[in-house]
Design a protein around this motif. Structure first.
Motif: not given
Length: 121
Positions: A1-24
């Motif tokens: 995994m390249n990265a992962g964690g949480y992003v704070e948005t308006q009204g939520a805390r979102l979990y994500y994972q970021d894998w691989g390379a190339g076009e998203p």
């Protein structure tokens, strides 16, 4: 995994994972699911693409903030935009299991003028 964690948005805390390379490619799950439903797709796509997995608010490892439970399609689109902005991704393809997951956030993103969706229908 390249990265992962949480992003704070308006009204939520979102979990994500970021894998691989190339076009998203962002994989969005349906109701009552989490990013874990995409493990097979992750193995297939990550050798060629940058694969983003995100748990929608109130699902998986993501949560609502301030006790808020309801959310709208505009909130869903804002969550996707916040994730992409935090990762400095200007454009990506979206794949999901249900039409509400893929069509509504994509439609709302386009209406907001964010133009972050690539690919066709």
């Amino acid at each position: 995994m390249n990265a992962g964690g949480y992003v704070e948005t308006q009204g939520a805390r979102l979990y994500y994972q970021d894998w691989g390379a190339g076009e998203p490619v962002l994989l969005l799950h349906g109701n009552a699911q989490s990013h874990r439903v995409f493990q097979w797709y992750l193995r297939q796509l990550s050798p060629r693409y940058r694969v983003l997995l995100m748990d929608s608010r109130g699902h998986g490892l993501s949560c609502h903030r301030e006790g808020r439970r309801e959310f709208s399609t505009a909130d869903m689109a804002g969550d996707v935009a916040a994730l992409l902005d935090s990762l400095q991704i200007s454009r990506c393809a979206i794949i999901g299991f249900s039409s509400i997951v893929t069509a509504v956030p994509g439609y709302n993103l386009l209406l907001k003028g964010l133009e972050k969706i690539s690919g066709g229908n």
